[in-house]
Structures are given as C-alpha cells and as structure tokens.
Design a protein around this motif. Structure first.
Motif, PDB file in Angstrom:
ATOM      1  N   ALA A 158       0.816  -1.209   0.000  1.00 42.91           N
ATOM      2  CA  ALA A 158       0.000   0.000   0.000  1.00 42.91           C
ATOM      3  C   ALA A 158       0.852   1.262   0.000  1.00 42.91           C
ATOM      4  N   SER A 159       0.227   2.388  -0.354  1.00 42.22           N
ATOM      5  CA  SER A 159       0.979   3.625  -0.501  1.00 42.22           C
ATOM      6  C   SER A 159       1.454   4.219   0.814  1.00 42.22           C
ATOM      7  N   THR A 160       0.830   3.881   1.927  1.00 41.20           N
ATOM      8  CA  THR A 160       1.260   4.352   3.234  1.00 41.20           C
ATOM      9  C   THR A 160       1.900   3.186   3.968  1.00 41.20           C
ATOM     10  N   PRO A 161       3.092   3.399   4.541  1.00 43.34           N
ATOM     11  CA  PRO A 161       3.725   2.300   5.271  1.00 43.34           C
ATOM     12  C   PRO A 161       2.832   1.797   6.402  1.00 43.34           C
TER      13      PRO A 161
ATOM     14  N   GLU B 172       7.151   6.768  -5.543  1.00 43.90           N
ATOM     15  CA  GLU B 172       7.445   6.290  -6.896  1.00 43.90           C
ATOM     16  C   GLU B 172       6.440   5.229  -7.339  1.00 43.90           C
ATOM     17  N   GLU B 173       6.056   4.355  -6.428  1.00 44.98           N
ATOM     18  CA  GLU B 173       5.082   3.312  -6.753  1.00 44.98           C
ATOM     19  C   GLU B 173       3.743   3.935  -7.118  1.00 44.98           C
ATOM     20  N   ARG B 174       3.334   4.953  -6.379  1.00 46.87           N
ATOM     21  CA  ARG B 174       2.068   5.624  -6.691  1.00 46.87           C
ATOM     22  C   ARG B 174       2.134   6.309  -8.045  1.00 46.87           C
ATOM     23  N   LYS B 175       3.281   6.874  -8.384  1.00 47.44           N
ATOM     24  CA  LYS B 175       3.444   7.555  -9.679  1.00 47.44           C
ATOM     25  C   LYS B 175       3.312   6.568 -10.837  1.00 47.44           C
ATOM     26  N   ARG B 176       3.738   5.324 -10.615  1.00 48.47           N
ATOM     27  CA  ARG B 176       3.708   4.307 -11.674  1.00 48.47           C
ATOM     28  C   ARG B 176       2.378   3.614 -11.802  1.00 48.47           C
ATOM     29  N   GLN B 177       1.485   3.786 -10.850  1.00 48.95           N
ATOM     30  CA  GLN B 177       0.195   3.102 -10.918  1.00 48.95           C
ATOM     31  C   GLN B 177      -0.673   3.767 -11.984  1.00 48.95           C
TER      32      GLN B 177
END
Length: 150
Positions: A18-21, A141-146
């Motif tokens: 998920a986007s938040t740790p 970075e993961e959120r940007k790639r989704q």
C-alpha cells in the motif's frame, strides 16, 4: 553490507504494498536497524518520544538520538490509540522480561493489563531515519507508476 542488502531487499518488497507504510513495514525498518538484544537500558522517568508498531512492539526514545525497539510478550491493548505511555523501571533501568509498558488514554479500557517487555534492542537512529525516508520515496514512486492515478 549484509544489513544494507537486507534493508534494500525489504524496501523493494515493501514498496509493492500500500501507498502508506503499515505498522508491519515500519516494524521491519526498525528491526533491520536495531542491534543485538540487550538486558536493559537507562531510564530516568522521561521519554523523548515513542512510536507504536502494531499491538506488540514499539520504539521509545530516551533522548532525541537514542532509541530502543521494545518487543512485547503479547498484544498490548490500545497501544495504537494511546495518548501516552509509561515504563516501569527499577533504579533507573528498564529490563527485558521484568519491566512493562503502561498504556494511558486510548479506548475505554479501565483496568488495563500492563504489557511485559520481552526484548530490548538499541536502534541505529540515523540509519532508521534514512531507511524510513527511502521507504517513503519508494511509496511515492510506486504511486506515480500506478495507472489511472494523477
């Protein structure tokens, strides 16, 4: 080098989540940056800060640059919702297997049971801060790639 490889591997695995740790991800960061277990640490009645890491672990800061990962013997009621915590100690020492975390505030838990400390590990605070920042950056970075998200 082994610790760095483990840390980077953990960050890569965690970045796919998920986007938040989560508490589990933050706990892994602290575990990766904690030393060997110690029997006790000096404590003079005041904490500089604390962070719950789920219901069976937390980090306490005795000074701004001195922290300990405390693993508890079992779930600690309302730790995630506590407004404050306390630590039992004897002669200025908090000891694993003898002392406890006391939770204040949180939910309606009159007569809470103190949470026994199972293990104490000193945290490399500087390394943990770097690892947390890397984890946050990996999440961004993961959120940007989704696909489909702005």
């Amino acid at each position: 080098m082994k610790r760095m490889s483990l840390l980077l591997g953990s960050i890569l695995v965690l970045s796919a989540c998920a986007s938040t740790p989560t508490d589990a991800q933050r706990l892994e960061v602290y575990r990766s940056n904690a030393g060997e277990p110690v029997r006790d640490f000096r404590f003079f009645g005041r904490l500089s800060g604390w962070t719950p890491l789920g219901d069976d672990a937390l980090v306490v800061w005795t000074r701004p640059n001195e922290a300990y990962l405390l693993e508890l013997m079992g779930p600690c009621q309302d730790l995630d919702f506590a407004s404050a915590i306390g630590l039992t100690s004897f002669s200025g020492q908090v000891s694993a297997r003898f002392d406890e975390v006391i939770v204040y505030g949180g939910g309606p838990g009159v007569g809470r049971i103190p949470c026994r400390i199972q293990e104490i590990r000193p945290v490399d605070v500087k390394a943990a801060k770097v690892a947390q920042q890397e984890l946050r950056e990996a999440k961004i970075e993961e959120r940007k790639r989704q696909p489909g998200q702005d």
